[in-house]
Design a protein around this motif. Structure first.
Motif, PDB file in Angstrom:
ATOM      1  N   LYS A 192      18.489 -24.800   4.336  1.00 21.79           N
ATOM      2  CA  LYS A 192      18.926 -23.663   3.543  1.00 21.79           C
ATOM      3  C   LYS A 192      20.193 -24.006   2.783  1.00 21.79           C
ATOM      4  N   ILE A 206      23.037 -29.602   4.269  1.00 21.69           N
ATOM      5  CA  ILE A 206      23.022 -28.265   3.673  1.00 21.69           C
ATOM      6  C   ILE A 206      23.817 -28.265   2.370  1.00 21.69           C
ATOM      7  N   HIS A 259      21.634 -29.765  -0.222  1.00 18.20           N
ATOM      8  CA  HIS A 259      20.633 -28.770  -0.610  1.00 18.20           C
ATOM      9  C   HIS A 259      21.260 -27.714  -1.533  1.00 18.20           C
ATOM     10  N   THR A 260      22.497 -27.333  -1.241  1.00 21.04           N
ATOM     11  CA  THR A 260      23.219 -26.376  -2.081  1.00 21.04           C
ATOM     12  C   THR A 260      23.380 -26.929  -3.493  1.00 21.04           C
ATOM     13  N   CYS A 274      19.948 -26.772  -5.333  1.00 17.75           N
ATOM     14  CA  CYS A 274      19.617 -25.387  -5.704  1.00 17.75           C
ATOM     15  C   CYS A 274      20.512 -24.888  -6.832  1.00 17.75           C
ATOM     16  N   SER A 303      12.462 -24.801  -0.323  1.00 25.29           N
ATOM     17  CA  SER A 303      12.953 -24.318   0.984  1.00 25.29           C
ATOM     18  C   SER A 303      14.268 -23.600   0.891  1.00 25.29           C
TER      19      SER A 303
END
Length: 173
Positions: A1, A136, A139-140, A143, A173
């Protein structure tokens, strides 16, 4: 996430407040978080980042092939906030006249290690109340690029993925 904007703001504020009296550690810690948030580097890429990998004339960061999971080097454009932060970091490193060549070091001018970066994450996760990891933050980054309407090929290149399937998984995701 991925972290949301509020989580990122809390995390950056926590780092800023925690190291307010120690210029070197405060600058280093903010630069670590900004580098992760604005480049999406993997842990090994961050730990092996050298001063000469930063090109402030062209505002890029070069990931060396031997530190990359794909074994391919890549250039990542630098966000203006990260450029300002890195200039401050490089200025402090010049004052210290350190010999390691690494961008991120410990107090004793030795490079960060896997254990020290884990301790760094644990410290700021506990202090901020934000559960995060280096992955994470990666992933941030991905995104954030997608929210800014970057195309999937550009995101793939920035992350150093060998194929679009992995990048697509990141974004779903």
């Amino acid at each position: 996430k991925a972290l949301n904007e509020t989580d990122v703001e809390i995390l950056v504020a926590t780092i800023s407040l925690q190291q307010i009296k120690n210029t070197f550690l405060g600058t280093r810690d903010k630069d670590i978080i900004y580098t992760l948030l604005y480049t999406g580097l993997r842990r090994s890429e961050l730990l092996n980042l050298k001063i000469e990998d930063i090109d402030l004339e062209n505002n890029t960061l070069f990931v060396q092939p031997h530190t990359s999971k794909s074994k391919k080097g890549r250039r990542i454009p630098l966000n203006p906030i990260l450029v300002i932060a890195l200039k401050q970091c490089l200025k402090l490193l010049l004052i210290r006249k350190r010999a390691t060549g690494r961008l991120f070091i410990l107090r004793r001018d030795t490079p960060l290690t896997i254990h020290s970066i884990k301790a760094w994450v644990n410290k700021y996760a506990k202090l901020s109340g934000i559960k995060f990891s280096l992955h994470i933050l990666r992933h941030t980054f991905s995104c954030s690029l997608a929210k800014q309407h970057a195309d999937i090929v550009s995101i793939k290149c920035a992350l150093g993925h060998s194929g679009l399937l992995m990048t697509d998984r990141y974004l779903r995701s």
